[in-house]
Design an enzyme around this catalytic site. Structure first.
Site, PDB file in Angstrom:
ATOM      1  N   GLY A   1       6.863 -48.879   4.953  1.00 46.11           N
ATOM      2  CA  GLY A   1       7.838 -47.862   4.209  1.00 46.11           C
ATOM      3  C   GLY A   1       7.493 -46.252   4.430  1.00 46.11           C
TER       4      GLY A   1
ATOM      5  N   LYS B   1       6.830 -54.972  -9.936  1.00 43.57           N
ATOM      6  CA  LYS B   1       5.516 -54.588  -9.743  1.00 43.57           C
ATOM      7  C   LYS B   1       4.529 -55.382 -10.078  1.00 43.57           C
ATOM      8  CE  LYS B   1       5.223 -51.223  -7.447  1.00 43.57           C
ATOM      9  NZ  LYS B   1       5.355 -50.973  -6.238  1.00 43.57           N
TER      10      LYS B   1
ATOM     11  N   SER C   1       8.437 -50.640  -1.264  1.00 42.91           N
ATOM     12  CA  SER C   1       8.656 -51.500  -2.665  1.00 42.91           C
ATOM     13  C   SER C   1      10.106 -51.474  -2.902  1.00 42.91           C
ATOM     14  CB  SER C   1       7.663 -51.356  -3.601  1.00 42.91           C
ATOM     15  OG  SER C   1       8.118 -52.162  -4.760  1.00 42.91           O
TER      16      SER C   1
END
Length: 325
Positions: A14, A168, A88
């Site tokens: 990312g 998470k 994420s």
């Protein structure tokens, strides 16, 4: 497990994101070669801020990769001594199927990264989780000190539609289970609070939107006045490098520097940027608030900057970008 962590090539997933961009900047300035994964072609303008970083021309290589594409993750991680899994899914707008789009996506993507890291025989993987995986649990007493032994309650998160916290929590738990089963993967996780600070990337991430809307008085009609756990994005980057480089690092680390109520946050911001129309309709209902401890990370050597500096730097950054007009 304690290994000697040598500098060399590391992979950051990312790479174009908020935290990852600052991490890459720090890694490049500390002599690392970085393999960054991005979802679009590396030549895309959205990654210009990465290509313009100091030492990027010689030491940064961007890979078009998707967390669900195992082969692309293997290619990006190959030859690396370490991995920082920062990518994420974060909810943006309406989500039709959060169990799939957020939870399963986070878990499957993380497992692919860990499998690729295991195949590449990396020294250590650092996984970015969140205090969202630590503190959302109604069974905790109001006097309980929340530390790395605490976990959010998955059933409670699901029943209250708190899908981000669930994603998470599930991803971090599955990652730790995978590492334990593998008997060869050295995994450390970091759980930051609400991340503020200047942004490097051209897009606006969720926590920056929160602060921008807060300054502009564009919050919901009434918001709670519960404590927010805040940390500077640059301190998060330093924490990630710290837990990667310290041989004694192990398990989870909470990364939260400041605890402040929204009303206090507004008062602090008014001193920095008095001309804005601040939100001031707070629900003063007194609800239980637990203390969250970052002692474990601080004992490792982590320090953090004053909240006033974080807010001042954020405001200047937003002003330059025309976001507070």
């Amino acid at each position: 497990m304690t290994k000697s962590i040598a500098k060399g090539s590391v992979c950051v997933t990312g790479a174009g994101g908020y935290v990852a961009s600052w991490l890459i900047k720090l890694l490049l300035s500390n002599g690392y070669t970085v393999h960054g994964t991005v979802r679009d072609p590396p030549q895309d303008e959205k990654y210009l801020h990465l290509r313009n970083l100091e030492n990027a021309e010689e030491k940064l290589k961007l890979f078009k990769a998707h967390l669900f594409d195992y082969d692309s993750m293997v290619a990006a991680i190959s030859g690396c001594k370490g991995v920082f899994h920062v990518a994420s899914p974060v909810p943006s707008g309406s989500v039709q199927n959060p169990e799939v789009e957020l939870v399963e996506t986070a878990v499957k993507g993380t497992q692919n990264v860990l499998m690729a890291a295991l195949e590449a025989n990396v020294n250590r993987v650092v996984f970015v989780s969140s205090v969202a995986a630590v503190q959302v649990n109604p069974a905790m007493s109001k006097d309980q000190l929340v530390d790395e032994t605490c976990w959010s309650d998955k059933d409670f998160c699901r029943n209250t539609n708190n899908w981000y916290c669930l994603s998470k929590t599930e991803a971090e738990m599955k990652a730790m289970e995978f590492a334990k089963r593998s008997k060869g993967l050295d995994l450390v996780t970091l759980c930051p609070g609400l991340v503020f600070g200047p942004k490097l990337q051209p897009s606006i991430n969720n926590s920056s939107w929160f602060l921008i809307n807060f300054i502009k008085g564009m919050m919901q009609e009434e918001t709670d006045n519960l404590f927010r756990m805040i940390v500077d994005v640059r301190d998060v980057a330093r924490a990630l490098l710290l837990v990667y480089e310290k041989p004694e690092s192990e398990g989870r680390y909470i990364c939260s520097a400041h605890s402040i109520r929204p009303k206090g946050l507004a008062e602090m911001l008014k001193k920095i940027y008095p001309s804005a129309k601040y939100f001031n309709n707070f629900n003063e209902e007194n609800r239980d608030q637990r203390k969250i401890s970052s002692d474990k990370l601080q004992k490792l050597g982590w320090t953090f900057m004053p909240l006033e500096q974080t807010l001042a730097d954020s405001v200047e950054n937003y002003k330059r970008a025309g976001l507070l007009d």
